[in-house]
Design a protein around this motif. Structure first.
Motif, PDB file in Angstrom:
ATOM      1  N   ARG A  77       0.819  -1.212   0.000  1.00  0.00           N
ATOM      2  CA  ARG A  77       0.000   0.000   0.000  1.00  0.00           C
ATOM      3  C   ARG A  77       0.850   1.258   0.000  1.00  0.00           C
ATOM      4  NH1 ARG A  77      -2.376  -0.450   4.532  1.00  0.00           N
ATOM      5  NH2 ARG A  77      -3.860  -2.019   3.873  1.00  0.00           N
ATOM      6  N   SER A  78       2.052   1.196   0.556  1.00  0.00           N
ATOM      7  CA  SER A  78       2.918   2.376   0.603  1.00  0.00           C
ATOM      8  C   SER A  78       3.294   2.862  -0.795  1.00  0.00           C
ATOM      9  CB  SER A  78       4.188   2.077   1.404  1.00  0.00           C
ATOM     10  OG  SER A  78       4.928   1.030   0.792  1.00  0.00           O
ATOM     11  N   SER A  79       3.178   1.991  -1.809  1.00  0.00           N
ATOM     12  CA  SER A  79       3.499   2.409  -3.171  1.00  0.00           C
ATOM     13  C   SER A  79       2.520   3.466  -3.686  1.00  0.00           C
ATOM     14  CB  SER A  79       3.488   1.194  -4.113  1.00  0.00           C
ATOM     15  OG  SER A  79       2.199   0.605  -4.161  1.00  0.00           O
ATOM     16  N   LEU A  80       1.366   3.627  -3.033  1.00  0.00           N
ATOM     17  CA  LEU A  80       0.376   4.614  -3.451  1.00  0.00           C
ATOM     18  C   LEU A  80       0.589   5.963  -2.774  1.00  0.00           C
ATOM     19  CD1 LEU A  80      -2.874   2.428  -3.443  1.00  0.00           C
ATOM     20  CD2 LEU A  80      -1.199   2.748  -5.265  1.00  0.00           C
ATOM     21  N   ASP A  81       1.625   6.057  -1.955  1.00  0.00           N
ATOM     22  CA  ASP A  81       1.923   7.308  -1.246  1.00  0.00           C
ATOM     23  C   ASP A  81       2.255   8.400  -2.258  1.00  0.00           C
ATOM     24  OD1 ASP A  81       2.629   9.270   0.501  1.00  0.00           O
ATOM     25  OD2 ASP A  81       4.378   8.242   1.337  1.00  0.00           O
ATOM     26  N   ALA A  82       1.518   9.512  -2.194  1.00  0.00           N
ATOM     27  CA  ALA A  82       1.733  10.611  -3.146  1.00  0.00           C
ATOM     28  C   ALA A  82       2.169  11.895  -2.458  1.00  0.00           C
ATOM     29  CB  ALA A  82       0.446  10.868  -3.933  1.00  0.00           C
ATOM     30  N   TYR A 111      -9.968   8.349  15.211  1.00  0.00           N
ATOM     31  CA  TYR A 111      -8.548   8.003  15.263  1.00  0.00           C
ATOM     32  C   TYR A 111      -7.854   8.655  14.067  1.00  0.00           C
ATOM     33  CZ  TYR A 111      -4.700   4.676  16.273  1.00  0.00           C
ATOM     34  OH  TYR A 111      -3.508   4.087  16.623  1.00  0.00           O
ATOM     35  N   PRO A 112      -6.758   9.393  14.302  1.00  0.00           N
ATOM     36  CA  PRO A 112      -6.092  10.085  13.191  1.00  0.00           C
ATOM     37  C   PRO A 112      -5.263   9.129  12.329  1.00  0.00           C
ATOM     38  CG  PRO A 112      -4.899  10.492  15.225  1.00  0.00           C
ATOM     39  CD  PRO A 112      -6.117   9.692  15.606  1.00  0.00           C
ATOM     40  N   VAL A 113      -5.482   9.221  11.025  1.00  0.00           N
ATOM     41  CA  VAL A 113      -4.796   8.343  10.071  1.00  0.00           C
ATOM     42  C   VAL A 113      -4.178   9.210   8.979  1.00  0.00           C
ATOM     43  CG1 VAL A 113      -5.086   6.480   8.385  1.00  0.00           C
ATOM     44  CG2 VAL A 113      -6.393   6.450  10.529  1.00  0.00           C
ATOM     45  N   THR A 114      -2.931   8.919   8.632  1.00  0.00           N
ATOM     46  CA  THR A 114      -2.293   9.613   7.522  1.00  0.00           C
ATOM     47  C   THR A 114      -2.725   8.963   6.212  1.00  0.00           C
ATOM     48  OG1 THR A 114      -0.352  10.334   8.774  1.00  0.00           O
ATOM     49  CG2 THR A 114      -0.090  10.122   6.403  1.00  0.00           C
ATOM     50  N   MET A 115      -3.262   9.788   5.315  1.00  0.00           N
ATOM     51  CA  MET A 115      -3.715   9.302   4.026  1.00  0.00           C
ATOM     52  C   MET A 115      -2.580   9.376   3.008  1.00  0.00           C
ATOM     53  SD  MET A 115      -6.747   8.692   5.058  1.00  0.00           S
ATOM     54  CE  MET A 115      -7.752   8.340   3.608  1.00  0.00           C
ATOM     55  N   ALA A 116      -2.801   8.799   1.852  1.00  0.00           N
ATOM     56  CA  ALA A 116      -1.750   8.766   0.834  1.00  0.00           C
ATOM     57  C   ALA A 116      -1.465  10.148   0.256  1.00  0.00           C
ATOM     58  CB  ALA A 116      -2.139   7.800  -0.296  1.00  0.00           C
ATOM     59  N   ASP A 117      -2.356  11.119   0.498  1.00  0.00           N
ATOM     60  CA  ASP A 117      -2.069  12.478   0.050  1.00  0.00           C
ATOM     61  C   ASP A 117      -1.335  13.288   1.111  1.00  0.00           C
ATOM     62  OD1 ASP A 117      -4.050  12.892   1.908  1.00  0.00           O
ATOM     63  OD2 ASP A 117      -5.280  14.191   0.642  1.00  0.00           O
ATOM     64  N   GLY A 118      -1.007  12.653   2.247  1.00  0.00           N
ATOM     65  CA  GLY A 118      -0.263  13.307   3.311  1.00  0.00           C
ATOM     66  C   GLY A 118      -1.129  13.992   4.334  1.00  0.00           C
ATOM     67  N   MET A 119      -2.417  14.146   4.059  1.00  0.00           N
ATOM     68  CA  MET A 119      -3.318  14.794   5.004  1.00  0.00           C
ATOM     69  C   MET A 119      -3.774  13.791   6.070  1.00  0.00           C
ATOM     70  SD  MET A 119      -3.333  17.838   4.014  1.00  0.00           S
ATOM     71  CE  MET A 119      -2.639  18.667   2.589  1.00  0.00           C
ATOM     72  N   ILE A 120      -4.263  14.331   7.177  1.00  0.00           N
ATOM     73  CA  ILE A 120      -4.754  13.492   8.262  1.00  0.00           C
ATOM     74  C   ILE A 120      -6.274  13.440   8.193  1.00  0.00           C
ATOM     75  CG2 ILE A 120      -4.985  13.269  10.768  1.00  0.00           C
ATOM     76  CD1 ILE A 120      -2.246  14.602  11.017  1.00  0.00           C
ATOM     77  N   ARG A 121      -6.817  12.230   8.173  1.00  0.00           N
ATOM     78  CA  ARG A 121      -8.256  12.035   8.251  1.00  0.00           C
ATOM     79  C   ARG A 121      -8.555  11.273   9.547  1.00  0.00           C
ATOM     80  NH1 ARG A 121      -7.205  14.777   4.537  1.00  0.00           N
ATOM     81  NH2 ARG A 121      -7.934  14.671   2.381  1.00  0.00           N
ATOM     82  N   ARG A 122      -9.719  11.543  10.097  1.00  0.00           N
ATOM     83  CA  ARG A 122     -10.105  10.870  11.348  1.00  0.00           C
ATOM     84  C   ARG A 122     -11.209   9.863  11.054  1.00  0.00           C
ATOM     85  NH1 ARG A 122      -7.823  13.352  15.801  1.00  0.00           N
ATOM     86  NH2 ARG A 122      -6.714  15.276  15.259  1.00  0.00           N
ATOM     87  N   PHE A 123     -10.964   8.615  11.448  1.00  0.00           N
ATOM     88  CA  PHE A 123     -11.899   7.526  11.211  1.00  0.00           C
ATOM     89  C   PHE A 123     -12.477   7.040  12.541  1.00  0.00           C
ATOM     90  CE2 PHE A 123      -9.228   7.617   7.515  1.00  0.00           C
ATOM     91  CZ  PHE A 123     -10.033   7.200   6.465  1.00  0.00           C
TER      92      PHE A 123
END
Length: 752
Positions: free
Chosen positions: A302-307, A391-403
């Motif tokens: 999944r880390s390959s989708l990091d942008a 819970y804060p999660v780092t998305m592949a766009d670098g932003m933090i989303r809370r799930f």
């Protein structure tokens, strides 16, 4: 996963040929926005969240449409100044090993070719790109390539050999019996490679050498070689666990498939006339190979989708970061994903349509936001009451989303401390919408801890996202057969609706959709080289014109330049559109007065929505209940499908403009789409925005006020406690930035 801002629609593939509808012509007005949205195909940017792609064309020929109408030609002239380049009227069609020759001024003449790129070593009359945005350079043809007779040949012989290491589905490099690394050849010295459409930009007048006012782009369509496999027709979805799945139908003769990633941007940059840069592809790698007809990401890849260039979590310590981090925060390292089919000799097909990193990165959960977890002391709650709902999660766009955090009520275990007799509970939990799991150890009482766990999960369910984007689904590949000689629309029909458009193609598509036209002729739009370009344009039209009848699927024949659209219940949709148009017209007449400036128009629209609408909590509860059944029973279970269908039938209005405008109630998607509709019909340029707030996913608006983009949240402005707190805020306003995080696609479009 769904959220308040937008509503998920499940579409059915349509395979039978439809019939055209004849519509009465009415008056049309078109809102023109002369801006170029950088980062998307020729017109575009998109909203789209779930992408699907169509393959080749049918074999039988359709009825020949009549000549292109004058309205399309006039629309092209109207938008000409706002487009970054012109498009040649005729495609260049070449075989895999063929070239095309242009006649320039003789080398012994006194003609001097002016350089387009400021820092280039010399003039480059032609540059070959692999994308319609002219970002990714394939090959540069400089004046050094001009022969003595003044001809210049654009040939695959100029291409570099290109190959990648062969990997298995886990990314491990494969070797032959002798231990030699296996390599997959994508292009060679006498073949164009795997891209079916290439974009040849001409920068100079070929006779005088003078620079053109803007580039002239020639579409180069590469014909498949004899026996070459058909390209895969690929669909994409992001699952409830946040993993990306690509699926495709079996390609006849394919021995296997590879999933490729091409990076956009890197070391080599071509400055343009304004000093900006056009970047080249710097990396092409194989993410996986498989004999199956689908591929899903996992923890391993999944880390390959990091942008992200810089992650928000890297700056969670409160510092401003390094200068490099400041300059690159919010900017993406973009890439393309596509699938190739391989024959027994590992000869690849053409590429499937591309999925762009910028279009999916904000939806892919990548990892825990570790620094944020520490800063907010989320890892070590003292009691169940302290356990976080999100819970804060780092998305592949670098932003933090809370799930939302779901506690495992069944797996929770009570422990008693041997020395002091205190009671502790070990609580396994999962972060909904991701694969993340962990455990909390908290103080608790054996009398009430299970009730508190259930209360927590109810709060988490309420915080959960509740809707998703309606997208257009291409039909399966088949023949297009018109039922009437004049079935194909080749002009812009008239309607009472004001179509929001940036260019002639968008105006053409929007007006024909508003009129319920099923068959469209795109011969006047040579820039629509493949389905990906058309899909992006259709998604943008749909996003900016929520009043249009829903197109649930379409089929495009690139060779015939014909499109067939399939609607839902078109008769009811057109009736609903007519009702909405009438309602919007009445509202506009009542609240928009002659001589009003932009800011007063925005105030009036915001005030009308707040005075005439209320938040539909009942619809939201029904959506949450349907989501809960899908979680428990599986989203494809009979119970989940029935719950969702019932919700869509009885409460679907709450996610559409008709909720607020016709029923007086809706969720944030209805508020935002109603605002956009009223704004566009009042002569304002506006945008429907989705993103994250403290309460989960949300929808709001951007609107251009006196040539500057402002933020408006009509849902939050409809508040007794703090009315109009989010009205006409600057996009740099701390009040906005501290509460709303727009999806990265909107950041790239409006903030950079």
């Amino acid at each position: 996963m769904t959220y308040c801002g937008v509503m998920t629609m499940k579409h059915t593939m349509v395979t039978e040929t439809g019939f055209p509808f004849e519509m009465a012509e009415k008056h049309i007005t078109v809102v023109r926005h002369h801006r170029w949205i950088v980062g998307h195909a020729i017109w575009a940017a998109v909203l789209a969240v779930v992408l699907v792609f169509a393959g080749g064309c049918g074999a039988k020929s359709a009825e020949q449409p009549k000549e292109v109408g004058e309205s399309v030609a006039s629309a092209r002239k109207k938008y000409a100044t706002s487009q970054p380049y012109d498009v040649a009227n005729k495609e260049i069609v070449l075989g895999q090993s063929e070239g095309t020759t242009f006649k320039l001024a003789d080398m012994d003449s006194s003609v001097t070719y002016e350089p387009w790129f400021r820092k280039s070593h010399g003039a480059t009359p032609f540059v070959l790109y692999r994308d319609p945005e002219l970002h990714t350079v394939e090959q540069v043809y400089s004046t050094a390539s001009i022969r003595s007779d003044g001809t210049l040949t654009i040939s695959p012989k100029e291409q570099y050999d290109e190959e990648v290491r062969w990997t298995d589905e886990y990314g491990s490099v494969q070797r032959d019996d002798q231990g030699k690394i296996l390599r997959l050849k994508l292009s060679s010295g006498n073949r164009w490679g795997t891209r079916e459409i290439l974009y040849l930009a001409q920068y100079n007048d070929l006779k005088t050498g003078k620079l053109l006012k803007k580039p002239l782009v020639h579409l180069m369509r590469i014909k498949p070689s004899s026996g070459q496999l058909a390209r895969p027709s690929t669909t994409m979805r992001i699952g409830d666990d946040g993993n990306l799945t690509l699926s495709w139908k079996p390609v006849r003769g394919a021995a296997g498939y590879v999933i490729m990633q091409v990076g956009i941007g890197g070391a080599e940059k071509w400055p343009n006339r304004d000093g900006d840069v056009t970047t080249t592809a710097t990396s092409r790698r194989m993410l996986a190979s498989t004999t199956a007809t689908s591929w899903t990401t996992s923890d391993r890849n999944r880390s390959s989708l990091d942008a992200a260039s810089v992650r928000a979590d890297d700056l969670a310590d409160g510092t401003s970061g390094t200068l490099w981090q400041q300059e690159h925060y919010g900017k993406l390292r973009d890439y393309e994903l596509f699938v190739l089919a391989l024959d027994d000799d590992y000869v690849p097909s053409f590429e499937s349509d591309h999925i762009l990193g910028r279009d999916i990165a904000y939806k892919i959960p990548l990892m825990r936001a570790g620094e944020t977890l520490k800063k907010e002391n989320i890892l070590s709650p003292r009691t169940i009451d302290d356990v976080p709902v999100t819970y804060p999660v780092t998305m592949a766009d670098g932003m933090i989303r809370r799930f939302p955090v779901h506690l495992d009520e069944e797996g929770a275990k009570l422990y008693v401390h041997r020395q002091d007799g205190t009671e502790w509970v070990k609580i396994p939990f999962r972060v909904i919408g991701t694969e993340l799991t962990d455990e909390f150890y908290v103080r608790a009482s054996s009398k009430d801890y299970r009730g508190k766990l259930a209360d927590h999960n109810r709060k988490a369910l309420a915080a959960r996202a509740t809707g998703s984007v309606q997208t257009v689904t291409p039909m399966e590949t088949r023949n297009i057969v018109a039922t009437k000689k004049d079935a194909y629309s080749d002009s812009i029909p008239s309607t009472d609706y004001v179509v929001e458009a940036d260019n002639a193609l968008e105006e053409y598509l929007g007006a024909n959709m508003a009129a319920g036209k099923e068959y469209l002729d795109l011969k006047a739009f040579p820039e629509v080289g493949d389905d990906g370009v058309l899909r992006q344009a259709m998604d943008l039209v749909r996003q900016r014109n929520p009043i249009l009848p829903a197109v649930i699927s379409y089929y495009y024949s690139p060779s015939k330049k014909l499109v067939e659209l399939r609607y839902g219940d078109l008769k009811d949709a057109l009736k609903q559109t007519t009702t909405l148009i009438s309602k919007v017209g009445a509202i506009k007449k009542a609240i928009i007065k002659d001589g009003m400036g932009d800011e007063k128009k925005v105030d009036a629209i915001n005030r009308y929505i707040a005075d005439h609408a209320q938040y539909d909590y009942e619809a939201l509860d029904k959506k949450n209940a349907a989501e809960a059944i899908a979680d428990q029973q599986g989203q494809d279970s009979r119970e989940a499908i029935k719950a969702k269908d019932d919700m869509d039938l009885n409460y679907g209005y709450a996610w559409k403009p008709e909720g607020v405008l016709l029923k007086g109630k809706g969720v944030c998607a209805s508020y935002a789409s109603a605002f956009q509709l009223l704004a566009s019909q009042s002569g304002l340029e506006s945008a429907y925005i989705t993103g994250q707030t403290s309460g989960g996913m949300h929808a709001w608006n951007y609107v251009k006020v006196n040539r500057e983009w402002k933020m408006v949240d009509p849902t939050w402005n409809d508040s007794d406690a703090n009315p109009n707190a989010y009205l006409n805020l600057s996009l740099k306003d701390d009040r906005y930035l501290s509460t709303h995080i727009p999806d990265s696609s909107f950041v790239n479009r409006y903030h950079n």
